[in-house]
Design a protein around this motif. Structure first.
Motif, PDB file in Angstrom:
ATOM      1  N   LEU A  35       8.575  -1.995  22.210  1.00 58.15           N
ATOM      2  CA  LEU A  35       7.554  -2.865  22.741  1.00 58.15           C
ATOM      3  C   LEU A  35       7.243  -3.972  21.795  1.00 58.15           C
ATOM      4  CD1 LEU A  35       5.178  -0.159  24.459  1.00 58.15           C
ATOM      5  CD2 LEU A  35       6.756  -1.471  25.511  1.00 58.15           C
ATOM      6  N   HIS A  36       6.498  -5.046  22.454  1.00 59.24           N
ATOM      7  CA  HIS A  36       6.043  -6.049  21.687  1.00 59.24           C
ATOM      8  C   HIS A  36       4.902  -5.667  20.999  1.00 59.24           C
ATOM      9  CE1 HIS A  36       4.081  -9.923  20.806  1.00 59.24           C
ATOM     10  NE2 HIS A  36       5.090 -10.497  20.963  1.00 59.24           N
ATOM     11  N   PRO A  37       4.860  -5.970  19.635  1.00 61.57           N
ATOM     12  CA  PRO A  37       3.648  -5.618  18.799  1.00 61.57           C
ATOM     13  C   PRO A  37       2.323  -5.743  19.595  1.00 61.57           C
ATOM     14  CG  PRO A  37       4.915  -6.932  17.384  1.00 61.57           C
ATOM     15  CD  PRO A  37       5.558  -6.880  18.777  1.00 61.57           C
ATOM     16  N   SER A  38       1.940  -6.762  20.281  1.00 65.28           N
ATOM     17  CA  SER A  38       0.848  -6.887  21.035  1.00 65.28           C
ATOM     18  C   SER A  38       0.576  -5.830  22.201  1.00 65.28           C
ATOM     19  CB  SER A  38       0.697  -8.204  21.810  1.00 65.28           C
ATOM     20  OG  SER A  38       0.593  -9.322  20.869  1.00 65.28           O
ATOM     21  N   ASP A  39       1.570  -5.213  22.825  1.00 65.87           N
ATOM     22  CA  ASP A  39       1.553  -4.454  23.807  1.00 65.87           C
ATOM     23  C   ASP A  39       1.493  -3.157  23.092  1.00 65.87           C
ATOM     24  OD1 ASP A  39       1.994  -5.875  26.189  1.00 65.87           O
ATOM     25  OD2 ASP A  39       4.000  -5.921  25.457  1.00 65.87           O
ATOM     26  N   GLN A  40       2.040  -2.859  21.819  1.00 62.85           N
ATOM     27  CA  GLN A  40       1.893  -1.599  21.158  1.00 62.85           C
ATOM     28  C   GLN A  40       0.303  -1.457  20.639  1.00 62.85           C
ATOM     29  OE1 GLN A  40       4.151  -1.813  17.387  1.00 62.85           O
ATOM     30  NE2 GLN A  40       6.043  -1.727  18.713  1.00 62.85           N
ATOM     31  N   LEU A  41      -0.456  -2.519  20.314  1.00 61.91           N
ATOM     32  CA  LEU A  41      -1.802  -2.537  19.969  1.00 61.91           C
ATOM     33  C   LEU A  41      -2.561  -2.164  21.364  1.00 61.91           C
ATOM     34  CD1 LEU A  41      -3.296  -5.130  17.873  1.00 61.91           C
ATOM     35  CD2 LEU A  41      -4.551  -4.498  19.751  1.00 61.91           C
ATOM     36  N   THR A  60       5.548   5.037  10.336  1.00 62.62           N
ATOM     37  CA  THR A  60       5.582   5.223   8.971  1.00 62.62           C
ATOM     38  C   THR A  60       4.406   4.101   8.836  1.00 62.62           C
ATOM     39  OG1 THR A  60       6.916   3.059   8.998  1.00 62.62           O
ATOM     40  CG2 THR A  60       8.134   5.245   8.713  1.00 62.62           C
ATOM     41  N   PRO A  61       3.842   4.149   7.349  1.00 62.48           N
ATOM     42  CA  PRO A  61       2.953   2.975   7.152  1.00 62.48           C
ATOM     43  C   PRO A  61       3.205   1.523   7.465  1.00 62.48           C
ATOM     44  CG  PRO A  61       2.988   4.890   5.522  1.00 62.48           C
ATOM     45  CD  PRO A  61       4.137   4.864   6.505  1.00 62.48           C
ATOM     46  N   LYS A  62       4.436   1.288   7.227  1.00 61.04           N
ATOM     47  CA  LYS A  62       4.873   0.068   7.345  1.00 61.04           C
ATOM     48  C   LYS A  62       5.018  -0.406   9.028  1.00 61.04           C
ATOM     49  CE  LYS A  62       8.584  -3.346   6.468  1.00 61.04           C
ATOM     50  NZ  LYS A  62      10.232  -3.478   5.880  1.00 61.04           N
ATOM     51  N   GLU A  63       5.066   0.465   9.821  1.00 59.86           N
ATOM     52  CA  GLU A  63       5.217   0.453  11.302  1.00 59.86           C
ATOM     53  C   GLU A  63       3.764   0.145  11.880  1.00 59.86           C
ATOM     54  OE1 GLU A  63       9.632   2.498  12.119  1.00 59.86           O
ATOM     55  OE2 GLU A  63       7.391   3.787  12.491  1.00 59.86           O
ATOM     56  N   PHE A  64       2.921   0.995  11.251  1.00 65.19           N
ATOM     57  CA  PHE A  64       1.673   1.007  11.725  1.00 65.19           C
ATOM     58  C   PHE A  64       0.767  -0.006  11.113  1.00 65.19           C
ATOM     59  CE2 PHE A  64      -3.065   2.634  11.776  1.00 65.19           C
ATOM     60  CZ  PHE A  64      -3.164   2.757  12.926  1.00 65.19           C
ATOM     61  N   ALA A  65       1.298  -0.692  10.027  1.00 66.44           N
ATOM     62  CA  ALA A  65       0.468  -1.878   9.266  1.00 66.44           C
ATOM     63  C   ALA A  65       0.378  -2.905  10.525  1.00 66.44           C
ATOM     64  CB  ALA A  65       1.276  -2.298   8.214  1.00 66.44           C
ATOM     65  N   GLU A  66       1.348  -3.391  11.219  1.00 68.82           N
ATOM     66  CA  GLU A  66       1.297  -4.448  11.984  1.00 68.82           C
ATOM     67  C   GLU A  66       0.470  -4.177  13.139  1.00 68.82           C
ATOM     68  OE1 GLU A  66       4.373  -7.595  14.384  1.00 68.82           O
ATOM     69  OE2 GLU A  66       5.077  -5.710  13.475  1.00 68.82           O
ATOM     70  N   ILE A  67       0.213  -2.946  13.649  1.00 67.77           N
ATOM     71  CA  ILE A  67      -0.872  -2.688  14.655  1.00 67.77           C
ATOM     72  C   ILE A  67      -2.290  -2.825  13.922  1.00 67.77           C
ATOM     73  CG2 ILE A  67      -1.722  -0.599  16.134  1.00 67.77           C
ATOM     74  CD1 ILE A  67       1.133   0.221  16.327  1.00 67.77           C
ATOM     75  N   PHE A  68      -2.359  -2.076  12.900  1.00 65.21           N
ATOM     76  CA  PHE A  68      -3.664  -2.085  12.122  1.00 65.21           C
ATOM     77  C   PHE A  68      -4.190  -3.414  12.060  1.00 65.21           C
ATOM     78  CE2 PHE A  68      -6.819  -1.605   8.716  1.00 65.21           C
ATOM     79  CZ  PHE A  68      -7.400  -0.448   9.327  1.00 65.21           C
ATOM     80  N   GLY A  69      -3.358  -4.648  11.316  1.00 67.14           N
ATOM     81  CA  GLY A  69      -3.559  -5.728  11.140  1.00 67.14           C
ATOM     82  C   GLY A  69      -4.333  -6.572  12.325  1.00 67.14           C
ATOM     83  N   ASN A  93      -0.615  -1.857   1.498  1.00 66.90           N
ATOM     84  CA  ASN A  93       0.547  -2.273   0.751  1.00 66.90           C
ATOM     85  C   ASN A  93       1.620  -3.089   1.499  1.00 66.90           C
ATOM     86  OD1 ASN A  93      -0.221  -1.836  -1.900  1.00 66.90           O
ATOM     87  ND2 ASN A  93       0.718   0.159  -1.872  1.00 66.90           N
ATOM     88  N   GLN A  94       1.714  -2.948   2.565  1.00 66.22           N
ATOM     89  CA  GLN A  94       2.694  -3.454   3.736  1.00 66.22           C
ATOM     90  C   GLN A  94       2.084  -4.540   4.654  1.00 66.22           C
ATOM     91  OE1 GLN A  94       5.831  -2.884   3.683  1.00 66.22           O
ATOM     92  NE2 GLN A  94       5.853  -1.043   2.171  1.00 66.22           N
ATOM     93  N   MET A  95       0.658  -4.715   4.563  1.00 67.16           N
ATOM     94  CA  MET A  95      -0.020  -5.496   5.304  1.00 67.16           C
ATOM     95  C   MET A  95       0.014  -7.055   4.617  1.00 67.16           C
ATOM     96  SD  MET A  95      -3.164  -3.391   6.889  1.00 67.16           S
ATOM     97  CE  MET A  95      -4.255  -4.808   7.283  1.00 67.16           C
TER      98      MET A  95
END
Length: 453
Positions: A35-41, A60-69, A93-95
């Motif tokens: 899914l697009h990150p916006s839809d994931q969020l 993974t922390p890297k994958e969740f970083a984009e959602i959290f941000g 660290n990934q954000m």
């Protein structure tokens, strides 16, 4: 990458929830990460706490970083408490640095310091440098994840570097050219690189007329500049033109939303209380001061009516038109206030345009007043059979509209001259002042024409 409509989002949400509840890790990852990150969020924030905890273990922390941000700060605070400490540090660290700064400035300073101590040293230093800037400045909102190149690089060299470094950069559409001392000397677009020959030198294709912003520029001014030039990003430089970072278009969108919300709060006398997540007590505490002040202003309005008590006793029918006079005066003033504040915010009011604005708003109010005067005079004559009463009310409307329009536009312009936020000339304040002015005009004209009623 799948982009969802409202209907398909509901379907995907159910599918993802079923996969989480069933413990289907790989199926969930395939569905969710496609899914697009916006839809994931959007889907993530609808999940309950148990489903979210499974998300943390499956991503993974890297994958969740984009959602959290991309989360609102209130949601970030809530979900941060659910994260394992080691997981959250790896995520930070990934954000992007500006996203981490946004979060750390909103939490307890001791907790923020503890997070920085556990992060990668290089990343933590970048974040600390942003935290050192004054709030709401270009330096405070910029990101350090950018790609800078040398003027002696070839197109092939730059493209090779992009393949390696692009994933960690927030924006690659503009590449900033610096000399050996880190001074910004030019900019190259990704488009220019793609169409250039592999051996072409950056110096031969770069633009030296680079638009940049100083590190201490107000964030709202940065937003206006990006909007003016239709940039996707703008470089931030020090006083000696060293490249420090970039402010991206998506950050500017967030900034402009914050500024509009703040101005709306000022104009509606609800500053700091527009967030629907606030408790009733907190919202009431923030909104009460203005209401109390305006309530006492209302006593002035009552005092004005009291001064003309004899006029009201002699011609009781005059009281029927008080709400209309007050409401119309407030409405005209609020319209002029909105025009003036918007003009100041967008800088469309030229230097020396004070009197031009006043004349324009007076003329506008006067013309509207003429139309309303004619309509209300005809109506009163038909309903009450009293042309003198119709004349008094009509002339009062005409004078009130012209003066109220001037008041509504003058107050924010004067406040702006005092280097204050013009939005503090709130709608309720303007409305109350114009109520008083409208009543004074109405009863003054009625009293002077008493002999003819």
């Amino acid at each position: 990458m799948v982009k969802l409509t409202k209907k398909t989002r509901e379907q995907y949400t159910k599918l993802i929830l079923d996969e989480l509840n069933a413990g289907e890790k790989e199926m969930f990852r395939n569905t969710f990460l496609d899914l697009h990150p916006s839809d994931q969020l959007d889907i993530f924030v609808t999940l309950d706490s148990d489903a979210r905890r499974r998300c943390y273990s499956y991503l993974t922390p890297k994958e969740f970083a984009e959602i959290f941000g991309g989360l609102d700060i209130s949601d970030q605070k809530l979900f941060f408490l659910e994260l394992d400490e080691n997981y959250s540090i790896r995520m930070f660290n990934q954000m992007f640095t500006d996203d981490v700064v946004n979060f750390l400035t909103e939490i307890n300073s001791e907790r923020a310091e503890d997070i920085l101590l556990q992060m990668h040293e290089e990343k933590a230093e970048k974040i600390k440098s942003l935290l050192s800037y004054a709030p709401e400045t270009a330096g405070a909102i910029m990101t350090k994840e950018l790609i800078s190149i040398s003027s002696t690089d070839t197109t092939a060299d730059v493209l090779d570097m992009l393949r390696k470094e692009a994933p960690s950069a927030e924006s690659i559409y503009y590449l900033y050219v610096v000399d050996g001392d880190g001074i910004l000397v030019g900019v190259v677009s990704l488009r220019d690189l793609i169409i250039a020959s592999p051996n072409e030198i950056v110096k031969d294709m770069m633009t030296t007329r680079t638009v940049s912003v100083p590190e201490d520029m107000d964030q709202e001014d940065v937003g206006r500049l990006i909007k003016k030039y239709d940039f996707l990003a703008v470089p931030v430089v020090s006083k000696d033109n060293h490249l420090l970072g970039i402010v991206t278009f998506d950050d500017v969108m967030d900034i402009l939303e914050e500024e509009v919300t703040e101005d709306f709060g000022e104009i509606s006398a609800t500053k700091g209380a527009t967030d629907l997540t606030l408790s009733p007590f907190t919202a009431a505490k923030k909104r009460a001061p203005w209401i109390i002040v305006l309530m006492f202003f209302g006593l002035v309005t009552g005092g004005v009516i009291g001064q003309f008590e004899e006029t009201l006793e002699a011609v009781v029918v005059l009281a029927a038109f008080i709400p209309m006079i007050m409401g119309s005066a407030g409405n005209i003033g609020t319209q002029s206030l909105a025009v003036a504040v918007r003009g100041l915010a967008l800088e469309t009011i030229e230097d020396g345009g004070f009197w031009k604005m006043i004349r324009r708003e007076f003329s506008t109010g006067f013309m509207i007043g003429i139309i309303c005067m004619v309509l209300i005079s005809i109506m009163i004559t038909i309903l009450y059979g009293n042309w003198m009463l119709a004349l008094i009310v009509g002339v009062s409307i005409l004078c009130t509209f012209g003066i109220s329009a001037v008041i509504g536009s003058t107050i924010p312009l004067l406040i702006n001259k005092l280097k204050l936020d013009p939005a503090i000339a709130s709608g309720p304040f303007i409305t109350t002042v114009n109520d008083i002015v409208g009543l004074l005009i109405y009863f003054s004209i009625a009293t002077s024409m008493m002999a003819y009623l």
